[in-house]
Design a protein around this motif. Sequence first.
Motif, PDB file in Angstrom:
ATOM      1  N   UNK A 119       0.860  -1.180   0.000  1.00  0.00           N
ATOM      2  CA  UNK A 119       0.000   0.000   0.000  1.00  0.00           C
ATOM      3  C   UNK A 119       0.898   1.233   0.000  1.00  0.00           C
ATOM      4  N   UNK A 120       0.671   2.129  -0.941  1.00  0.00           N
ATOM      5  CA  UNK A 120       1.480   3.338  -1.009  1.00  0.00           C
ATOM      6  C   UNK A 120       2.288   3.395  -2.286  1.00  0.00           C
ATOM      7  N   UNK A 121       2.778   4.568  -2.617  1.00  0.00           N
ATOM      8  CA  UNK A 121       3.452   4.765  -3.903  1.00  0.00           C
ATOM      9  C   UNK A 121       4.801   4.067  -3.987  1.00  0.00           C
ATOM     10  N   UNK A 122       5.089   3.529  -5.162  1.00  0.00           N
ATOM     11  CA  UNK A 122       6.400   2.941  -5.434  1.00  0.00           C
ATOM     12  C   UNK A 122       7.449   4.052  -5.369  1.00  0.00           C
ATOM     13  N   UNK A 123       8.571   3.762  -4.732  1.00  0.00           N
ATOM     14  CA  UNK A 123       9.639   4.742  -4.604  1.00  0.00           C
ATOM     15  C   UNK A 123       9.615   5.503  -3.299  1.00  0.00           C
ATOM     16  N   UNK A 124       8.486   5.420  -2.550  1.00  0.00           N
ATOM     17  CA  UNK A 124       8.416   6.074  -1.240  1.00  0.00           C
ATOM     18  C   UNK A 124       9.200   5.248  -0.228  1.00  0.00           C
ATOM     19  N   UNK A 125       9.608   5.848   0.886  1.00  0.00           N
ATOM     20  CA  UNK A 125      10.267   5.073   1.942  1.00  0.00           C
ATOM     21  C   UNK A 125       9.414   3.865   2.333  1.00  0.00           C
ATOM     22  N   UNK A 126      10.058   2.714   2.462  1.00  0.00           N
ATOM     23  CA  UNK A 126       9.323   1.469   2.683  1.00  0.00           C
ATOM     24  C   UNK A 126       9.374   1.035   4.141  1.00  0.00           C
ATOM     25  N   UNK A 127       8.218   0.581   4.640  1.00  0.00           N
ATOM     26  CA  UNK A 127       8.135   0.012   5.980  1.00  0.00           C
ATOM     27  C   UNK A 127       7.455  -1.346   5.868  1.00  0.00           C
ATOM     28  N   UNK A 128       7.799  -2.233   6.765  1.00  0.00           N
ATOM     29  CA  UNK A 128       7.135  -3.531   6.870  1.00  0.00           C
ATOM     30  C   UNK A 128       6.210  -3.463   8.078  1.00  0.00           C
ATOM     31  N   UNK A 129       4.955  -3.861   7.871  1.00  0.00           N
ATOM     32  CA  UNK A 129       3.950  -3.650   8.925  1.00  0.00           C
ATOM     33  C   UNK A 129       3.160  -4.935   9.180  1.00  0.00           C
ATOM     34  N   UNK A 130       3.184  -5.398  10.424  1.00  0.00           N
ATOM     35  CA  UNK A 130       2.350  -6.510  10.858  1.00  0.00           C
ATOM     36  C   UNK A 130       1.147  -5.909  11.574  1.00  0.00           C
ATOM     37  N   UNK A 131      -0.038  -6.196  11.067  1.00  0.00           N
ATOM     38  CA  UNK A 131      -1.217  -5.471  11.516  1.00  0.00           C
ATOM     39  C   UNK A 131      -2.409  -6.399  11.688  1.00  0.00           C
ATOM     40  N   UNK A 132      -3.408  -5.906  12.408  1.00  0.00           N
ATOM     41  CA  UNK A 132      -4.628  -6.646  12.713  1.00  0.00           C
ATOM     42  C   UNK A 132      -5.804  -5.697  12.432  1.00  0.00           C
ATOM     43  N   UNK A 133      -6.761  -6.083  11.579  1.00  0.00           N
ATOM     44  CA  UNK A 133      -7.859  -5.182  11.232  1.00  0.00           C
ATOM     45  C   UNK A 133      -8.687  -4.710  12.420  1.00  0.00           C
ATOM     46  N   UNK A 134      -8.694  -5.448  13.516  1.00  0.00           N
ATOM     47  CA  UNK A 134      -9.493  -5.063  14.680  1.00  0.00           C
ATOM     48  C   UNK A 134      -8.659  -4.481  15.818  1.00  0.00           C
ATOM     49  N   UNK A 135      -7.392  -4.209  15.543  1.00  0.00           N
ATOM     50  CA  UNK A 135      -6.511  -3.640  16.569  1.00  0.00           C
ATOM     51  C   UNK A 135      -6.656  -2.117  16.565  1.00  0.00           C
ATOM     52  N   UNK A 136      -7.087  -1.496  17.677  1.00  0.00           N
ATOM     53  CA  UNK A 136      -7.277  -0.039  17.696  1.00  0.00           C
ATOM     54  C   UNK A 136      -5.998   0.746  17.444  1.00  0.00           C
ATOM     55  N   UNK A 137      -4.872   0.236  17.914  1.00  0.00           N
ATOM     56  CA  UNK A 137      -3.609   0.944  17.677  1.00  0.00           C
ATOM     57  C   UNK A 137      -3.174   0.809  16.222  1.00  0.00           C
TER      58      UNK A 137
END
Length: 257
Positions: A119-137
């Motif tokens: 998700x996000x534009x190619x060439x932008x700074x990249x992050x790896x994200x472990x996420x949960x759709x129901x996690x408020x944070x």
Amino acid sequence: MSRRLALLAAASVLWSPTLHAQPTGPDTQNLEQERAAAEQQLHQTFTNLKFEGFAPSPVVGPIYQANAGGRILYFAPKSGHLLFANVFDRNGVNLTALAQEEHARKGLAAIDPVKALAIGPIGAPTVIEFTDPDCPYCRALDRFWAAKAAEGKAVRRLIYFVSGIHPEAAAKAEHILCSPDPSAAFKAIYEGAEPKRLATCPVGKAKVAEDAELVKRIGVSGTPTVIVDGKILAGFQQAELQAFLDASAEAPPKTGP
């Protein structure tokens, strides 16, 4: 300061067997001298902390460090205690957190960026994200990224879903992955949308299961977990993420093909 003393100062005991009776006579005097010396050492080592009370611990014998699904635990086999604890050295360094980060870092080689939901534009700074759709944070983190994108500081997020915490997380992750526009579906779900019918598909189901295996292998135990420049950030650490964005903005543009 000994490792055992640091552990006992920070630990909470999960299970405690029956305690042995306290000895009497000369042994009692020796134990009291040892206790007094230990208490003095504690106060001298951690001068910035105020302690109220000091007594022998039920934990006996050497303490060993173990890893359970990426979480560092401590075991005292002689007395049979399992400790969920954070161990600090005399300089205030959280040795438990360092051990957990080292374990997770070794698992980074298992991450294949090609298999992530990007998700996000190619060439932008990249992050790896472990996420949960129901996690408020996780949802708060999504709002943070959206706000930064509006400021012209977008990132490219490589998303992996953690589906073992909330009961509907796996189904919502599969819905996102099976949608015609996964990025739009991700945004809607993280903004609180509750579709009457969640999309399903074999590819999405397989991807959710694959992400779950990756989470287990690496030892991700909470959400969100973000990896920036090889550094693992547990939780929504806004200051750290802002520093990453600021550093990325100041870096010279990449050249070459």
